[in-house]
Design a protein around this motif. Structure first.
Motif, PDB file in Angstrom:
ATOM      1  N   GLU A   5       4.067   0.686  17.855  1.00 31.82           N
ATOM      2  CA  GLU A   5       2.412   0.664  18.925  1.00 31.82           C
ATOM      3  C   GLU A   5       1.650   0.058  17.991  1.00 31.82           C
ATOM      4  OE1 GLU A   5       1.401   4.972  17.862  1.00 31.82           O
ATOM      5  OE2 GLU A   5       3.072   5.941  18.928  1.00 31.82           O
ATOM      6  N   ASP A   6       0.912  -0.724  19.133  1.00 34.65           N
ATOM      7  CA  ASP A   6      -0.639  -1.824  18.666  1.00 34.65           C
ATOM      8  C   ASP A   6      -1.261  -0.843  17.613  1.00 34.65           C
ATOM      9  OD1 ASP A   6      -1.900  -3.859  18.692  1.00 34.65           O
ATOM     10  OD2 ASP A   6      -3.014  -3.164  20.180  1.00 34.65           O
ATOM     11  N   GLY A   7      -1.234  -1.694  16.534  1.00 32.45           N
ATOM     12  CA  GLY A   7      -1.842  -0.621  15.676  1.00 32.45           C
ATOM     13  C   GLY A   7      -1.453  -0.323  14.298  1.00 32.45           C
ATOM     14  N   LYS A   8      -0.386   0.329  14.776  1.00 30.51           N
ATOM     15  CA  LYS A   8       1.065   1.013  13.600  1.00 30.51           C
ATOM     16  C   LYS A   8       0.731  -0.650  12.538  1.00 30.51           C
ATOM     17  CE  LYS A   8       3.508   4.358  12.933  1.00 30.51           C
ATOM     18  NZ  LYS A   8       2.783   5.743  14.070  1.00 30.51           N
ATOM     19  N   SER A   9       0.410   0.110  11.130  1.00 32.11           N
ATOM     20  CA  SER A   9       0.859  -0.125   9.880  1.00 32.11           C
ATOM     21  C   SER A   9       2.604  -0.716   9.899  1.00 32.11           C
ATOM     22  CB  SER A   9       0.806   0.671   8.567  1.00 32.11           C
ATOM     23  OG  SER A   9      -0.714   1.378   8.711  1.00 32.11           O
ATOM     24  N   ILE A  10       2.654  -1.931   9.556  1.00 28.80           N
ATOM     25  CA  ILE A  10       4.010  -1.952   8.618  1.00 28.80           C
ATOM     26  C   ILE A  10       3.673  -2.813   7.519  1.00 28.80           C
ATOM     27  CG2 ILE A  10       4.806  -2.452  11.190  1.00 28.80           C
ATOM     28  CD1 ILE A  10       3.738  -5.481  10.918  1.00 28.80           C
ATOM     29  N   ILE A  11       5.207  -2.970   7.065  1.00 23.51           N
ATOM     30  CA  ILE A  11       5.395  -3.875   5.721  1.00 23.51           C
ATOM     31  C   ILE A  11       6.151  -5.305   6.176  1.00 23.51           C
ATOM     32  CG2 ILE A  11       6.641  -3.950   3.206  1.00 23.51           C
ATOM     33  CD1 ILE A  11       4.016  -1.948   3.923  1.00 23.51           C
ATOM     34  N   VAL A  12       5.547  -6.437   5.349  1.00 29.21           N
ATOM     35  CA  VAL A  12       6.296  -7.479   6.022  1.00 29.21           C
ATOM     36  C   VAL A  12       7.218  -7.532   5.049  1.00 29.21           C
ATOM     37  CG1 VAL A  12       6.241 -10.176   6.234  1.00 29.21           C
ATOM     38  CG2 VAL A  12       4.714  -8.823   7.318  1.00 29.21           C
ATOM     39  N   GLN A  13       8.760  -7.692   5.775  1.00 30.21           N
ATOM     40  CA  GLN A  13       9.885  -8.098   4.434  1.00 30.21           C
ATOM     41  C   GLN A  13      10.290  -9.846   3.879  1.00 30.21           C
ATOM     42  OE1 GLN A  13      12.753  -5.007   5.022  1.00 30.21           O
ATOM     43  NE2 GLN A  13      11.924  -3.274   3.411  1.00 30.21           N
ATOM     44  N   ARG A  14      10.645 -10.083   5.149  1.00 28.04           N
ATOM     45  CA  ARG A  14      10.356 -11.726   4.824  1.00 28.04           C
ATOM     46  C   ARG A  14       9.949 -12.091   6.480  1.00 28.04           C
ATOM     47  NH1 ARG A  14      15.639  -8.796   5.537  1.00 28.04           N
ATOM     48  NH2 ARG A  14      16.513  -9.747   6.880  1.00 28.04           N
ATOM     49  N   TYR A  15      10.151 -13.449   6.508  1.00 28.45           N
ATOM     50  CA  TYR A  15       9.529 -14.290   7.123  1.00 28.45           C
ATOM     51  C   TYR A  15      10.669 -14.978   7.242  1.00 28.45           C
ATOM     52  CZ  TYR A  15       4.647 -13.360   6.482  1.00 28.45           C
ATOM     53  OH  TYR A  15       3.447 -12.431   6.353  1.00 28.45           O
TER      54      TYR A  15
END
Length: 97
Positions: free
Chosen positions: A56-66
């Motif tokens: 969903e738009d606006g949902k919190s996420i954690i970036v693990q890698r690029y």
């Protein structure tokens, strides 16, 4: 520099340059939000670019890698704040503060 480590030096510099070019203010592990789809869900992909779900738009996420695809487009592998792996999200749809 050791001959064994020399190939990785270029990779590290390339990753740094890519982060600067993308305007990425976040590093892997930072808390961000999936955003930019004007309220619509945003597709999550596997490493072969197959759509495997949506967030969903606006949902919190954690970036693990690029990473980037074979066309040079920037992506990020993301997880939920609870640690559940979600998939690859196009970098344009990630905002970090």
């Amino acid at each position: 520099m050791s001959e064994k480590l020399a190939p990785f030096a270029g990779l590290t510099l390339a990753a740094l340059a890519a982060a600067i070019a993308w305007g990425a203010t976040a590093l892997a592990g930072d808390r961000c939000k999936a955003t930019g789809a004007m309220g619509a869900s945003i597709a999550l992909h596997d490493q072969r670019k197959t759509v495997i779900g949506a967030i969903e738009d606006g949902k919190s996420i954690i970036v693990q890698r690029y990473g980037e695809d074979d066309h040079g487009r920037p992506w990020a592998y993301v997880a939920s704040p609870g640690g559940k792996r979600l998939g690859w999200l196009y970098r344009e749809f990630i905002r970090c503060s």
